[in-house]
Motif scaffolding. Structure first.
Motif, PDB file in Angstrom:
ATOM      1  N   LYS A 109     -15.207  -6.329  -8.446  1.00 53.06           N
ATOM      2  CA  LYS A 109     -15.238  -6.326  -6.980  1.00 53.06           C
ATOM      3  C   LYS A 109     -13.814  -6.350  -6.419  1.00 53.06           C
ATOM      4  CE  LYS A 109     -17.150  -8.817  -3.004  1.00 53.06           C
ATOM      5  NZ  LYS A 109     -17.941 -10.009  -2.564  1.00 53.06           N
ATOM      6  N   ALA A 110     -12.960  -7.157  -7.054  1.00 54.21           N
ATOM      7  CA  ALA A 110     -11.557  -7.226  -6.625  1.00 54.21           C
ATOM      8  C   ALA A 110     -10.862  -5.889  -6.861  1.00 54.21           C
ATOM      9  CB  ALA A 110     -10.836  -8.341  -7.371  1.00 54.21           C
ATOM     10  N   ALA A 111     -11.200  -5.229  -7.989  1.00 59.11           N
ATOM     11  CA  ALA A 111     -10.604  -3.919  -8.278  1.00 59.11           C
ATOM     12  C   ALA A 111     -11.028  -2.899  -7.228  1.00 59.11           C
ATOM     13  CB  ALA A 111     -11.017  -3.455  -9.666  1.00 59.11           C
ATOM     14  N   GLY A 112     -12.297  -2.951  -6.828  1.00 57.02           N
ATOM     15  CA  GLY A 112     -12.762  -2.057  -5.773  1.00 57.02           C
ATOM     16  C   GLY A 112     -12.040  -2.291  -4.468  1.00 57.02           C
ATOM     17  N   LEU A 113     -11.786  -3.558  -4.150  1.00 62.11           N
ATOM     18  CA  LEU A 113     -11.051  -3.876  -2.920  1.00 62.11           C
ATOM     19  C   LEU A 113      -9.621  -3.335  -2.985  1.00 62.11           C
ATOM     20  CD1 LEU A 113     -11.175  -7.118  -0.890  1.00 62.11           C
ATOM     21  CD2 LEU A 113      -8.950  -6.248  -1.584  1.00 62.11           C
ATOM     22  N   VAL A 114      -8.982  -3.446  -4.162  1.00 56.27           N
ATOM     23  CA  VAL A 114      -7.626  -2.922  -4.335  1.00 56.27           C
ATOM     24  C   VAL A 114      -7.614  -1.412  -4.140  1.00 56.27           C
ATOM     25  CG1 VAL A 114      -5.812  -2.507  -6.048  1.00 56.27           C
ATOM     26  CG2 VAL A 114      -6.781  -4.791  -5.790  1.00 56.27           C
ATOM     27  N   VAL A 115      -8.634  -0.726  -4.669  1.00 56.15           N
ATOM     28  CA  VAL A 115      -8.717   0.731  -4.510  1.00 56.15           C
ATOM     29  C   VAL A 115      -8.816   1.098  -3.037  1.00 56.15           C
ATOM     30  CG1 VAL A 115     -10.173   2.750  -4.911  1.00 56.15           C
ATOM     31  CG2 VAL A 115      -9.702   1.166  -6.788  1.00 56.15           C
ATOM     32  N   VAL A 116      -9.727   0.451  -2.317  1.00 57.03           N
ATOM     33  CA  VAL A 116      -9.913   0.754  -0.899  1.00 57.03           C
ATOM     34  C   VAL A 116      -8.634   0.464  -0.115  1.00 57.03           C
ATOM     35  CG1 VAL A 116     -11.180   0.134   1.184  1.00 57.03           C
ATOM     36  CG2 VAL A 116     -12.396   0.365  -0.984  1.00 57.03           C
ATOM     37  N   LEU A 117      -8.042  -0.694  -0.371  1.00 54.09           N
ATOM     38  CA  LEU A 117      -6.817  -1.073   0.349  1.00 54.09           C
ATOM     39  C   LEU A 117      -5.683  -0.104   0.046  1.00 54.09           C
ATOM     40  CD1 LEU A 117      -5.246  -3.091   2.104  1.00 54.09           C
ATOM     41  CD2 LEU A 117      -4.816  -4.449   0.033  1.00 54.09           C
ATOM     42  N   SER A 118      -5.545   0.269  -1.224  1.00 50.13           N
ATOM     43  CA  SER A 118      -4.442   1.163  -1.609  1.00 50.13           C
ATOM     44  C   SER A 118      -4.615   2.550  -1.026  1.00 50.13           C
ATOM     45  CB  SER A 118      -4.359   1.244  -3.138  1.00 50.13           C
ATOM     46  OG  SER A 118      -4.124  -0.022  -3.709  1.00 50.13           O
ATOM     47  N   VAL A 119      -5.841   3.072  -1.104  1.00 57.93           N
ATOM     48  CA  VAL A 119      -6.084   4.428  -0.593  1.00 57.93           C
ATOM     49  C   VAL A 119      -5.875   4.479   0.913  1.00 57.93           C
ATOM     50  CG1 VAL A 119      -7.859   6.182  -0.219  1.00 57.93           C
ATOM     51  CG2 VAL A 119      -7.638   5.097  -2.467  1.00 57.93           C
ATOM     52  N   LEU A 120      -6.423   3.492   1.633  1.00 62.97           N
ATOM     53  CA  LEU A 120      -6.242   3.452   3.088  1.00 62.97           C
ATOM     54  C   LEU A 120      -4.765   3.327   3.457  1.00 62.97           C
ATOM     55  CD1 LEU A 120      -9.181   1.178   4.331  1.00 62.97           C
ATOM     56  CD2 LEU A 120      -8.878   3.620   4.742  1.00 62.97           C
ATOM     57  N   ALA A 121      -4.060   2.449   2.774  1.00 63.25           N
ATOM     58  CA  ALA A 121      -2.634   2.256   3.070  1.00 63.25           C
ATOM     59  C   ALA A 121      -1.846   3.521   2.780  1.00 63.25           C
ATOM     60  CB  ALA A 121      -2.084   1.089   2.260  1.00 63.25           C
ATOM     61  N   TRP A 122      -2.172   4.213   1.667  1.00 64.48           N
ATOM     62  CA  TRP A 122      -1.444   5.421   1.290  1.00 64.48           C
ATOM     63  C   TRP A 122      -1.699   6.548   2.290  1.00 64.48           C
ATOM     64  CZ3 TRP A 122      -2.588  10.450  -0.551  1.00 64.48           C
ATOM     65  CH2 TRP A 122      -1.528  11.112  -1.181  1.00 64.48           C
ATOM     66  N   VAL A 123      -2.965   6.745   2.662  1.00 61.45           N
ATOM     67  CA  VAL A 123      -3.305   7.828   3.589  1.00 61.45           C
ATOM     68  C   VAL A 123      -2.691   7.589   4.962  1.00 61.45           C
ATOM     69  CG1 VAL A 123      -5.188   8.951   4.824  1.00 61.45           C
ATOM     70  CG2 VAL A 123      -5.431   8.463   2.382  1.00 61.45           C
ATOM     71  N   ILE A 124      -2.880   6.374   5.504  1.00 62.71           N
ATOM     72  CA  ILE A 124      -2.349   6.076   6.841  1.00 62.71           C
ATOM     73  C   ILE A 124      -0.825   6.133   6.838  1.00 62.71           C
ATOM     74  CG2 ILE A 124      -2.205   4.336   8.654  1.00 62.71           C
ATOM     75  CD1 ILE A 124      -4.962   3.326   7.739  1.00 62.71           C
ATOM     76  N   SER A 125      -0.209   5.609   5.787  1.00 63.30           N
ATOM     77  CA  SER A 125       1.260   5.625   5.701  1.00 63.30           C
ATOM     78  C   SER A 125       1.787   7.040   5.581  1.00 63.30           C
ATOM     79  CB  SER A 125       1.727   4.790   4.506  1.00 63.30           C
ATOM     80  OG  SER A 125       1.351   3.436   4.655  1.00 63.30           O
ATOM     81  N   ASN A 126       1.033   7.914   4.901  1.00 68.50           N
ATOM     82  CA  ASN A 126       1.434   9.318   4.799  1.00 68.50           C
ATOM     83  C   ASN A 126       1.467   9.974   6.165  1.00 68.50           C
ATOM     84  OD1 ASN A 126       2.115  10.980   2.440  1.00 68.50           O
ATOM     85  ND2 ASN A 126       0.394   9.920   1.493  1.00 68.50           N
ATOM     86  N   VAL A 127       0.394   9.788   6.928  1.00 72.01           N
ATOM     87  CA  VAL A 127       0.331  10.384   8.267  1.00 72.01           C
ATOM     88  C   VAL A 127       1.451   9.837   9.145  1.00 72.01           C
ATOM     89  CG1 VAL A 127      -1.065  10.639  10.344  1.00 72.01           C
ATOM     90  CG2 VAL A 127      -2.150  10.783   8.097  1.00 72.01           C
ATOM     91  N   ALA A 128       1.612   8.506   9.115  1.00 69.88           N
ATOM     92  CA  ALA A 128       2.675   7.894   9.912  1.00 69.88           C
ATOM     93  C   ALA A 128       4.055   8.333   9.425  1.00 69.88           C
ATOM     94  CB  ALA A 128       2.552   6.374   9.857  1.00 69.88           C
ATOM     95  N   GLY A 129       4.203   8.464   8.098  1.00 68.55           N
ATOM     96  CA  GLY A 129       5.493   8.873   7.542  1.00 68.55           C
ATOM     97  C   GLY A 129       5.880  10.279   7.949  1.00 68.55           C
ATOM     98  N   ILE A 130       4.893  11.194   7.959  1.00 71.69           N
ATOM     99  CA  ILE A 130       5.174  12.563   8.403  1.00 71.69           C
ATOM    100  C   ILE A 130       5.610  12.555   9.866  1.00 71.69           C
ATOM    101  CG2 ILE A 130       4.117  14.798   8.905  1.00 71.69           C
ATOM    102  CD1 ILE A 130       2.360  14.386   6.436  1.00 71.69           C
ATOM    103  N   GLY A 131       4.893  11.778  10.676  1.00 78.39           N
ATOM    104  CA  GLY A 131       5.263  11.686  12.093  1.00 78.39           C
ATOM    105  C   GLY A 131       6.661  11.141  12.279  1.00 78.39           C
ATOM    106  N   LEU A 132       7.001  10.094  11.537  1.00 77.70           N
ATOM    107  CA  LEU A 132       8.346   9.505  11.637  1.00 77.70           C
ATOM    108  C   LEU A 132       9.413  10.483  11.151  1.00 77.70           C
ATOM    109  CD1 LEU A 132       7.560   5.903  10.362  1.00 77.70           C
ATOM    110  CD2 LEU A 132       8.437   6.476  12.636  1.00 77.70           C
TER     111      LEU A 132
END
Length: 520
Positions: free
Chosen positions: A19-42
């Motif tokens: 369950k903790a591994a699943g949470l890490v996957v969700v957190l990592s994927v969301l952080a990576w995707v959102i940071s990518n979009v924000a990073g391109i904008g920046l």
């Protein structure tokens, strides 16, 4: 003390760790995707010509690269105690961890994306601008896709970092893998056994996502794709003894350039150039290297804004307009892009978009600028590719074509916007000698169709046989201009004779051809 392997293996069946591994996957994927979009904008903001946007982006990157993630995690988790209204967003340890990761990683990804943006050549941007695409569409469809593919290896590495950085979220009681492991070994004191299992979980996650990153990288790398099969043989029609009547240098003026000047770093390249191009006319610009030919043709679609003089295309001031007070003022980039849509441009080095197929190169601008629907653009694009002998290669990518084929696709791409005038900047100079003829054949066909063209070239046969009007430039000025027979005839200026002899082995003609034809 004996290492308990049985306990270590039993942890891989522990539901809390999965369950903790699943949470890490969700957190990592969301952080990576959102940071990518924000990073391109920046990254785009940082490279913007707006000083305000650039300063804001630089400040953000400086600040959040300087702050440790641990500090951001604790700050984000505890800020609702000072500002209760923020609990709507920061009300859980997961949302606090996600926001802290995004704030930190966006700063790093901005620099990665900026490196990708800088790697996309200026020629790619110019080719898109020449089609009339405004800044936003140039970035969205041409620059960012290429930059993202270039940056993907570094972005994949950043995802691995995010996965490992999620372990810091244990300080705000997020039930990720490390915290669950800590809870287990505080109960049984099997520290090494538990941490070994935790480490294996991280290794598995990183390995899986690294393979997905490699798969995405291969998917985006068009250079790995096999050439599409030809459905029909390539054919460039050679016409025999069928020419075109020479057009008089008169009638409706589609292009009017008067007193055009241009300097680069104090070096004046254009010194008051006057050129007119009439409807249906083929104007060929010749002259020695460094005489200003390319600069002139680039000013005719505002890729190089002129410093002085007047340029009118279709009766409109290029890059400028008269305001209510009758004064000339500069147009916005959006308004200039509207003007460019009526001026096709074919570059010396083709400048096809490498991440798009031949047909996509041709249909991109008409679809994005809402000139045609997708189906209409594809049908029209196939007609244009057939015109230049490239319909069999519609599904190929530029790297799968020869230089001559790429240049013919570039011609079709420019024609897709149905421009009132076509500009050619040394269209054969980057080609091997055996490929020159196929491009010249296409240009000669366009001349027969009555398409208005301005051609910068060193091909004297093209200038003699296809041109209605020839402009000889020397040292940034028009040395002489007139019909081909006057510039290439027996009484031609000695300077032009010397120039022709240096660039062509063919003899200078001594009589006016009644009917000209480029093909044998």
């Amino acid at each position: 003390m004996k290492f308990n392997w049985e306990y270590t293996f039993s942890l891989f069946l522990d539901p809390n760790l999965w369950k903790a591994a699943g949470l890490v996957v969700v957190l990592s994927v969301l952080a990576w995707v959102i940071s990518n979009v924000a990073g391109i904008g920046l990254a785009l903001m940082k490279e913007s010509r707006s000083r305000l946007l650039s300063t804001v982006a630089r400040g953000y990157v400086w600040l959040f690269r300087s702050l440790p993630l641990l500090v951001l995690l604790v700050f984000a988790y505890n800020i609702p105690q000072v500002f209760p209204a923020t609990s709507v967003v920061l009300g859980s340890s997961f949302s606090s961890a996600l926001i802290a990761l995004v704030l930190s990683e966006s700063a790093y990804m901005a620099e990665i994306h900026r490196g990708g943006l800088m790697s996309v050549s200026i020629e790619q941007r110019e080719a898109a601008r020449a089609l009339g695409l405004p800044y936003g569409k140039v970035q969205l469809h041409i620059v960012v896709p290429q930059a993202f593919r270039i940056a993907l290896p570094a972005l994949g590495n950043e995802f691995v970092s995010i996965v490992k950085l999620t372990s810091l979220a244990s300080v705000i009681s997020l039930q990720e893998i490390l915290l669950v492991g800590q809870q287990l070994y505080t109960q049984n004191f099997m520290v090494l056994e538990t941490l070994l299992s935790v480490a294996v979980f991280y290794v598995m996650l990183v390995t899986v996502f690294d393979q997905l990153r490699a798969l995405l990288e291969r998917k985006l790398d068009v250079n790995r794709r096999r050439p599409a099969l030809q459905s029909e043989p390539e054919c460039i029609e050679r016409r025999v003894a069928r020419g075109r009547e020479r057009r008089a240098h008169s009638g409706e003026k589609l292009v009017h350039a008067q007193g055009v000047t241009k300097s680069f770093h104090g070096n004046q390249v254009l010194k008051g150039v006057d050129v007119d191009v009439h409807a249906g006319e083929v104007v060929v610009v010749i002259g020695p290297s460094g005489s200003g030919k390319t600069t002139l043709v680039r000013t005719l679609n505002h890729l190089e804004p002129a410093d002085g003089g007047v340029i009118e295309v279709n009766g409109q001031l290029l890059g400028h307009r008269y305001n209510a007070q009758g004064r000339i003022e500069a147009l916005s980039d959006k308004d200039i892009s509207l003007q460019r849509r009526n001026v096709g441009m074919v570059f010396q080095r083709f400048n096809l978009f490498p991440h798009k197929t031949v047909l996509e190169n041709v249909t991109l601008a008409p679809v994005q600028l809402r000139r045609m629907s997708g189906t209409e653009a594809e049908n029209f694009g196939m007609d244009l590719l057939a015109k230049v002998g490239m319909s069999a290669h519609a599904k190929k990518y530029p790297h799968q074509l020869s230089g001559g084929q790429q240049q013919r696709v570039a011609i079709a791409r420019a024609l897709a916007m149905k421009p009132s005038v076509m500009l050619f900047d040394e269209p054969t100079s980057a080609l091997d000698p055996e490929l020159v003829q196929e491009v010249l054949s296409v240009i000669a066909d366009l001349a027969r169709e009555g398409i208005t063209m301005v051609i910068v070239t060193h091909e004297m046969k093209l200038a003699r046989d296809v041109a209605d009007w020839v402009v000889f430039m020397e040292d940034g000025a028009v040395g002489q201009q007139g019909p081909p027979e006057s510039l290439f005839g027996a009484n031609a200026d000695p300077r032009i004779k010397r120039f022709v002899q240096t660039v062509s082995d063919a003899p200078i003609i001594t009589e006016t051809p009644a009917v000209a034809g480029l093909m044998p």
